[in-house]
Design a protein around this motif. Structure first.
Motif, PDB file in Angstrom:
ATOM      1  N   GLY A  99      23.677  -7.864  44.102  1.00 21.43           N
ATOM      2  CA  GLY A  99      22.713  -7.256  42.997  1.00 21.43           C
ATOM      3  C   GLY A  99      22.191  -5.983  43.275  1.00 21.43           C
ATOM      4  O   GLY A  99      21.780  -5.187  42.724  1.00 21.43           O
ATOM      5  N   LEU A 111      31.706  -9.262  40.468  1.00 20.34           N
ATOM      6  CA  LEU A 111      30.758 -10.044  39.503  1.00 20.34           C
ATOM      7  C   LEU A 111      30.751 -11.554  40.414  1.00 20.34           C
ATOM      8  O   LEU A 111      29.533 -12.381  40.583  1.00 20.34           O
ATOM      9  N   HIS A 127      26.141  -7.163  40.290  1.00 18.32           N
ATOM     10  CA  HIS A 127      25.986  -6.690  38.589  1.00 18.32           C
ATOM     11  C   HIS A 127      26.750  -5.597  38.618  1.00 18.32           C
ATOM     12  O   HIS A 127      26.911  -4.821  39.391  1.00 18.32           O
ATOM     13  N   LEU A 163      28.285 -15.160  30.591  1.00 18.54           N
ATOM     14  CA  LEU A 163      28.232 -13.665  30.810  1.00 18.54           C
ATOM     15  C   LEU A 163      26.959 -12.960  29.922  1.00 18.54           C
ATOM     16  O   LEU A 163      27.034 -13.079  28.723  1.00 18.54           O
ATOM     17  N   LEU A 185      17.415  -9.441  38.476  1.00 21.52           N
ATOM     18  CA  LEU A 185      18.796  -8.737  38.765  1.00 21.52           C
ATOM     19  C   LEU A 185      18.729  -8.552  40.519  1.00 21.52           C
ATOM     20  O   LEU A 185      19.644  -7.791  40.959  1.00 21.52           O
ATOM     21  N   ARG A 229      16.133 -13.364  41.561  1.00 19.04           N
ATOM     22  CA  ARG A 229      16.552 -13.992  40.414  1.00 19.04           C
ATOM     23  C   ARG A 229      15.784 -15.196  39.705  1.00 19.04           C
ATOM     24  O   ARG A 229      16.149 -16.226  39.277  1.00 19.04           O
ATOM     25  N   LEU A 277      26.390 -14.263  34.857  1.00 19.15           N
ATOM     26  CA  LEU A 277      26.946 -12.956  35.330  1.00 19.15           C
ATOM     27  C   LEU A 277      26.132 -11.900  34.635  1.00 19.15           C
ATOM     28  O   LEU A 277      25.984 -12.150  33.083  1.00 19.15           O
ATOM     29  N   PHE A 278      26.086 -10.708  35.015  1.00 15.79           N
ATOM     30  CA  PHE A 278      25.474  -9.539  34.071  1.00 15.79           C
ATOM     31  C   PHE A 278      26.356  -8.511  34.383  1.00 15.79           C
ATOM     32  O   PHE A 278      26.869  -7.838  35.420  1.00 15.79           O
ATOM     33  N   ILE A 279      26.749  -7.784  32.916  1.00 12.51           N
ATOM     34  CA  ILE A 279      27.477  -6.742  32.936  1.00 12.51           C
ATOM     35  C   ILE A 279      26.517  -5.649  31.949  1.00 12.51           C
ATOM     36  O   ILE A 279      25.916  -6.054  31.092  1.00 12.51           O
ATOM     37  N   ALA A 280      26.157  -4.578  32.403  1.00 11.64           N
ATOM     38  CA  ALA A 280      25.321  -3.672  31.566  1.00 11.64           C
ATOM     39  C   ALA A 280      26.469  -2.425  31.069  1.00 11.64           C
ATOM     40  O   ALA A 280      27.309  -2.144  31.877  1.00 11.64           O
ATOM     41  N   ARG A 305      20.485  -1.777  41.296  1.00 12.55           N
ATOM     42  CA  ARG A 305      20.785  -3.241  41.142  1.00 12.55           C
ATOM     43  C   ARG A 305      22.270  -3.559  40.719  1.00 12.55           C
ATOM     44  O   ARG A 305      22.762  -4.556  40.395  1.00 12.55           O
ATOM     45  N   PHE A 306      23.093  -2.333  40.219  1.00 13.20           N
ATOM     46  CA  PHE A 306      24.225  -2.428  39.713  1.00 13.20           C
ATOM     47  C   PHE A 306      25.427  -1.714  40.318  1.00 13.20           C
ATOM     48  O   PHE A 306      24.932  -0.635  41.101  1.00 13.20           O
TER      49      PHE A 306
END
Length: 287
Positions: free
Chosen positions: A11, A43, A48, A116, A137, A141, A159-162, A183-184
């Motif tokens: 994260g 991922l 993230h 996702l 994030l 969590r 799962l996180f995608i920005a 965090r990414f």
């Protein structure tokens, strides 16, 4: 290639620039296999991913195509529509017979199941609106949702995608707070190679190989001119698809390129305008 930061804790963020390689084989989408492997490894290691790159390079589409290829549930959050911190989780509605009720968002529901979540254009909502999702994030969590009277914990398989668009010609965007950015892990998506663009156009529209090659050549050239500060904006793949669509419906090459590409640039300044420069560039490439 930069070394990603924060690999000790899931994260946490950094920046990762990935070189071109062989195509990944995602259906209908081009991404170098090396880039795809980095994204997947991030991922599946608990990180993230923040996708950056020029407009029209497929940042949002990637997440949707990738999730579909794996049979995963996917939800896209239009971050530009988040106008207050509570918008992430739901709203109160009055319903006849039951009175005022809390209606959860799809985002809130997706947090507690595998799948996702795409935080699309995450920098189009004000920084203070990101506060409720910071704990989601990081290593915690979880977040307390007052309307539900309980903590909502992120499912291990969520799962996180920005995505974000950044640059001088993107108005309506905000600088991301470092706490959120950290965090990414950032991965930049690039325009496909010229031959791949031509193939994609020929597969999607009724255009000849020669026409597809010319449109691809123009696309790559204008993107390169933007990188060299000769143009104020880049357009990614969208004008290429638009030009191919016009060609497929019987328009001339000149008309397709003029309306799909040149018309997007300002004509202010007449002979010295960006539009004139683009038209001259197109003429030079078509000969």
């Amino acid at each position: 290639m930069e070394t990603p930061k924060g690999q000790g804790k899931p994260g946490r963020g950094g920046s990762q620039l990935v070189q071109r390689g062989e195509s990944s084989g995602l259906p209908g989408f081009y991404i170098p296999s090396g880039t795809l492997k980095v994204i997947e490894d991030f991922l599946f290691s608990g990180f993230h991913v923040m996708l950056s790159g020029h407009s029209g390079c497929g940042k949002t589409t990637f997440g949707q195509v990738w999730a579909a290829s794996r049979g995963m549930a996917v939800h896209k959050v239009n971050c530009g529509a988040i106008r207050s911190p509570r918008d992430w989780f739901g709203r109160h509605e009055f319903r006849e017979g039951t009175g005022t009720v809390f209606v959860s968002t799809r985002f809130l529901e997706m947090l507690e199941r595998p799948g996702l979540i795409i935080l699309d254009e995450i920098n189009r909502t004000a920084p203070e609106n990101h506060n409720p999702i910071l704990n989601l994030l990081d290593d915690n969590r979880e977040v307390y949702v007052e309307e539900l009277g309980r903590h909502v914990r992120v499912h291990p398989g969520a799962l996180f995608i920005a995505t974000r668009n950044a640059g001088r010609h993107h108005t309506g965007t905000f600088r991301l707070d470092h706490a959120l950015e950290d965090r990414f892990q950032e991965v930049r998506l690039e325009l496909p190679p010229e031959d791949v663009i031509a193939r994609l156009l020929a597969e999607k529209y009724a255009v000849s190989a020669d026409q597809a090659e010319i449109v691809a050549r123009v696309t790559v050239k204008l993107d390169r001119m933007y990188e060299e500060d000769l143009l104020s904006q880049t357009m990614g793949m969208r004008p290429a698809f638009a030009a191919a669509a016009l060609l497929g419906r019987g328009h001339s090459l000149e008309t397709a390129l003029r309306y799909a590409f040149a018309a997007r640039y300002s004509g202010e300044g007449g002979p010295e305008s960006e539009r004139t420069l683009v038209l001259q560039t197109i003429q030079g490439l078509v000969k």
